[in-house]
Design an enzyme around this catalytic site. Structure first.
Site, PDB file in Angstrom:
ATOM      1  N   LYS A   1       0.849  -1.203   0.000  1.00  0.00           N
ATOM      2  CA  LYS A   1       0.000   0.000   0.000  1.00  0.00           C
ATOM      3  C   LYS A   1       0.881   1.249   0.000  1.00  0.00           C
ATOM      4  CE  LYS A   1      -1.842  -1.449   3.810  1.00  0.00           C
ATOM      5  NZ  LYS A   1      -2.629  -1.816   4.994  1.00  0.00           N
TER       6      LYS A   1
ATOM      7  N   THR B   1      -8.811   9.795   7.998  1.00  0.00           N
ATOM      8  CA  THR B   1      -8.491   8.533   7.307  1.00  0.00           C
ATOM      9  C   THR B   1      -8.250   7.400   8.297  1.00  0.00           C
ATOM     10  OG1 THR B   1      -6.172   9.199   7.319  1.00  0.00           O
ATOM     11  CG2 THR B   1      -7.425   9.672   5.297  1.00  0.00           C
TER      12      THR B   1
ATOM     13  N   GLY C   1      -8.464   4.092   9.955  1.00  0.00           N
ATOM     14  CA  GLY C   1      -9.048   2.800   9.600  1.00  0.00           C
ATOM     15  C   GLY C   1      -8.901   2.391   8.148  1.00  0.00           C
ATOM     16  N   THR C   2      -8.094   3.114   7.383  1.00  0.00           N
ATOM     17  CA  THR C   2      -7.970   2.782   5.946  1.00  0.00           C
ATOM     18  C   THR C   2      -7.478   1.342   5.726  1.00  0.00           C
ATOM     19  OG1 THR C   2      -5.830   3.899   6.046  1.00  0.00           O
ATOM     20  CG2 THR C   2      -7.608   5.103   4.998  1.00  0.00           C
ATOM     21  N   GLY C   3      -6.430   0.968   6.461  1.00  0.00           N
ATOM     22  CA  GLY C   3      -5.816  -0.348   6.228  1.00  0.00           C
ATOM     23  C   GLY C   3      -6.752  -1.485   6.608  1.00  0.00           C
ATOM     24  N   CYS C   4      -7.428  -1.354   7.760  1.00  0.00           N
ATOM     25  CA  CYS C   4      -8.369  -2.400   8.199  1.00  0.00           C
ATOM     26  C   CYS C   4      -9.502  -2.531   7.185  1.00  0.00           C
ATOM     27  CB  CYS C   4      -8.979  -2.035   9.552  1.00  0.00           C
ATOM     28  SG  CYS C   4      -7.769  -1.844  10.868  1.00  0.00           S
TER      29      CYS C   4
HETATM   30  N1  LIG Z   1      -5.528  10.279   1.239  1.00  0.00           N
HETATM   31  C1  LIG Z   1      -5.809   9.182   0.537  1.00  0.00           C
HETATM   32  N2  LIG Z   1      -6.559   9.266  -0.582  1.00  0.00           N
HETATM   33  C2  LIG Z   1      -6.850   8.155  -1.299  1.00  0.00           C
HETATM   34  N3  LIG Z   1      -6.426   6.911  -0.959  1.00  0.00           N
HETATM   35  C3  LIG Z   1      -5.671   6.766   0.144  1.00  0.00           C
HETATM   36  C4  LIG Z   1      -5.323   7.882   0.968  1.00  0.00           C
HETATM   37  N4  LIG Z   1      -4.572   7.418   2.023  1.00  0.00           N
HETATM   38  C5  LIG Z   1      -4.484   6.075   1.859  1.00  0.00           C
HETATM   39  N5  LIG Z   1      -5.110   5.669   0.728  1.00  0.00           N
HETATM   40  C6  LIG Z   1      -5.309   4.286   0.260  1.00  0.00           C
HETATM   41  O1  LIG Z   1      -5.908   3.586   1.350  1.00  0.00           O
HETATM   42  C7  LIG Z   1      -5.501   2.229   1.363  1.00  0.00           C
HETATM   43  C8  LIG Z   1      -4.880   1.900   2.726  1.00  0.00           C
HETATM   44  O2  LIG Z   1      -3.558   2.395   2.712  1.00  0.00           O
HETATM   45  P1  LIG Z   1      -2.769   2.981   3.964  1.00  0.00           P
HETATM   46  O3  LIG Z   1      -3.474   4.193   4.474  1.00  0.00           O
HETATM   47  O4  LIG Z   1      -1.362   3.148   3.516  1.00  0.00           O
HETATM   48  O5  LIG Z   1      -2.929   1.799   5.009  1.00  0.00           O
HETATM   49  P2  LIG Z   1      -2.686   1.762   6.588  1.00  0.00           P
HETATM   50  O6  LIG Z   1      -3.972   2.203   7.233  1.00  0.00           O
HETATM   51  O7  LIG Z   1      -2.373   0.326   6.838  1.00  0.00           O
HETATM   52  O8  LIG Z   1      -1.549   2.695   6.869  1.00  0.00           O
HETATM   53  C9  LIG Z   1      -4.536   2.092   0.174  1.00  0.00           C
HETATM   54  O9  LIG Z   1      -5.271   1.650  -0.942  1.00  0.00           O
HETATM   55  C10 LIG Z   1      -4.022   3.512  -0.011  1.00  0.00           C
HETATM   56  O10 LIG Z   1      -3.526   3.739  -1.321  1.00  0.00           O
HETATM   57  C1  LIG Z   2      -7.460  -2.207  17.168  1.00  0.00           C
HETATM   58  C2  LIG Z   2      -6.775  -1.582  16.010  1.00  0.00           C
HETATM   59  N1  LIG Z   2      -6.406  -2.356  14.983  1.00  0.00           N
HETATM   60  C3  LIG Z   2      -5.759  -1.817  13.918  1.00  0.00           C
HETATM   61  C4  LIG Z   2      -5.493  -0.466  13.871  1.00  0.00           C
HETATM   62  C5  LIG Z   2      -4.773   0.147  12.707  1.00  0.00           C
HETATM   63  O1  LIG Z   2      -5.730   0.436  11.784  1.00  0.00           O
HETATM   64  P1  LIG Z   2      -5.491   1.058  10.342  1.00  0.00           P
HETATM   65  O2  LIG Z   2      -6.616   0.640   9.481  1.00  0.00           O
HETATM   66  O3  LIG Z   2      -4.121   0.746   9.875  1.00  0.00           O
HETATM   67  O4  LIG Z   2      -5.731   2.567  10.629  1.00  0.00           O
HETATM   68  P2  LIG Z   2      -4.885   3.638  11.355  1.00  0.00           P
HETATM   69  O5  LIG Z   2      -4.820   3.378  12.805  1.00  0.00           O
HETATM   70  O6  LIG Z   2      -3.543   3.605  10.678  1.00  0.00           O
HETATM   71  O7  LIG Z   2      -5.672   4.861  11.043  1.00  0.00           O
HETATM   72  C6  LIG Z   2      -5.913   0.309  14.960  1.00  0.00           C
HETATM   73  N2  LIG Z   2      -5.685   1.645  14.980  1.00  0.00           N
HETATM   74  N3  LIG Z   2      -6.550  -0.270  16.020  1.00  0.00           N
END
Ligand SMILES: Nc1ncnc2c1ncn2[C@@H]1O[C@H](COP(=O)(O)OP(=O)(O)O)[C@@H](O)[C@H]1O
Ligand SMILES: Cc1ncc(COP(=O)(O)OP(=O)(O)O)c(N)n1
Length: 267
Positions: free
Chosen positions: A174, A205, A207-210
């Site tokens: 990602k 943003t 929770g994007t990864g989950c």
């Molecule tokens: N500001 C944004 N606008 C559009 N897509 C985004 C943005 N930030 C993250 N993404 C997308 O959201 C998904 C989760 O990525 P990311 O945020 O890197 O994960 P994590 O929550 O694990 O850090 C990926 O598909 C990434 O390209």
């Molecule tokens: C309980 C818990 N699990 C996972 C995460 C991380 O979530 P993620 O979707 O990567 O979002 P961010 O925390 O990076 O915004 C979490 N925070 N809590």
């Protein structure tokens, strides 16, 4: 008709933006039956993680067996696993389950709070990644797990090769933390799929990864191939980010219900 069933094995986020809560909302939005194995409980809100408590291994094992042995699963997703002991237990359980597994190797939250002990990294590399159908690390997790530091789109290929070396069938790297377009790379070492979306200048943003990993698991449970499931999941998470909304005093969540409300924030 019985809907496809998807199991999340992850931590609870009391604020409802990430973790188990994000996973179940995503599953509802995508039309599958969501089920959960809770590995840890966090006291968490828009400002960060104020506390975290792991569940005992036997509680995790018992939840998993209750769901899988009676209800059955068409896909499993993992998130926060907290400790080496929990990582190894979950890897063993997934390895014995005949369903695709999406492994989000959650390391650190957006606020910089650690959700995985440093002593668990080796178990993620050697036990969990080998049983993954798709592994979905972000750039910090790639660096932690492989030592590869991604600074530009060109580095994504090198990162994917380093993750695939640990044994998952597919790696989805990602690139969400890179500047510019939101670009991710999905590859199994022979096919490459570049997923591109506009970057939304929205600070909400959480929770994007989950959300992305749960959406992939939901689409796999419906019978899609990995490239199809990832493409559909990317579309879903992009819509959720576009509609992410303010909540509390910090980083608000993505909007899991965006498709029900025509993409308006606050869903
Ligand atoms: N500001 C944004 N606008 C559009 N897509 C985004 C943005 N930030 C993250 N993404 C997308 O959201 C998904 C989760 O990525 P990311 O945020 O890197 O994960 P994590 O929550 O694990 O850090 C990926 O598909 C990434 O390209
Ligand atoms: C309980 C818990 N699990 C996972 C995460 C991380 O979530 P993620 O979707 O990567 O979002 P961010 O925390 O990076 O915004 C979490 N925070 N809590």
């Amino acid at each position: 008709m019985t809907p496809p069933r998807v199991l999340t094995v992850a931590g609870s986020d009391s604020g409802g933006g990430a973790g188990i809560q994000a996973d179940l909302k995503t599953m509802l939005a995508l039309g599958v039956h969501g089920m959960s194995v809770i590995t840890a409980v966090t006291a968490q809100n828009s400002l960060g993680v104020q506390g975290a408590w792991e569940l005992p291994v036997e509680a995790v094992r018992a939840q998993y067996r209750s769901v899988v042995d009676d209800i059955g699963v068409q896909a499993v997703k993992t998130g926060m696993l907290a400790s080496a002991e929990l990582v190894e237990t979950v890897a063993e359980l997934i390895g014995g389950t005949d369903a695709p597994a999406v492994v989000d190797p959650v390391g650190v939250s957006k606020h910089g709070d650690s959700l995985l002990a440093a002593s668990a990294l080796d178990s993620v590399r050697t036990k969990l990644l080998p049983v993954a159908t798709v592994a979905t690390p972000n750039l910090d997790e790639v660096a932690q797990l492989t030592g590869v530091r991604v600074q530009s789109e060109d580095d994504l290929r090198r990162a994917a090769a380093a993750v695939l070396a640990y044994g998952p069938r597919w790696a989805l790297i990602k690139g969400g933390h890179l500047p510019g377009e939101a670009v991710d790379l999905l590859t199994d070492g022979s096919e490459e799929h570049w997923l591109r979306a506009p970057r939304y200048d929205n600070r909400h943003t959480h929770g994007t990864g989950c959300t992305l990993a749960s959406a992939i698991a939901s689409q796999l449970a419906k019978g899609q191939s990995v490239p199809e499931a990832v493409a559909a999941a990317k579309e879903y998470v992009t819509g959720a980010i576009a509609a992410g909304f303010a909540l509390g005093g910090g980083i608000g969540p993505v909007a899991h219900g965006w498709a029900f409300t025509g993409g308006t924030p606050g869903a």
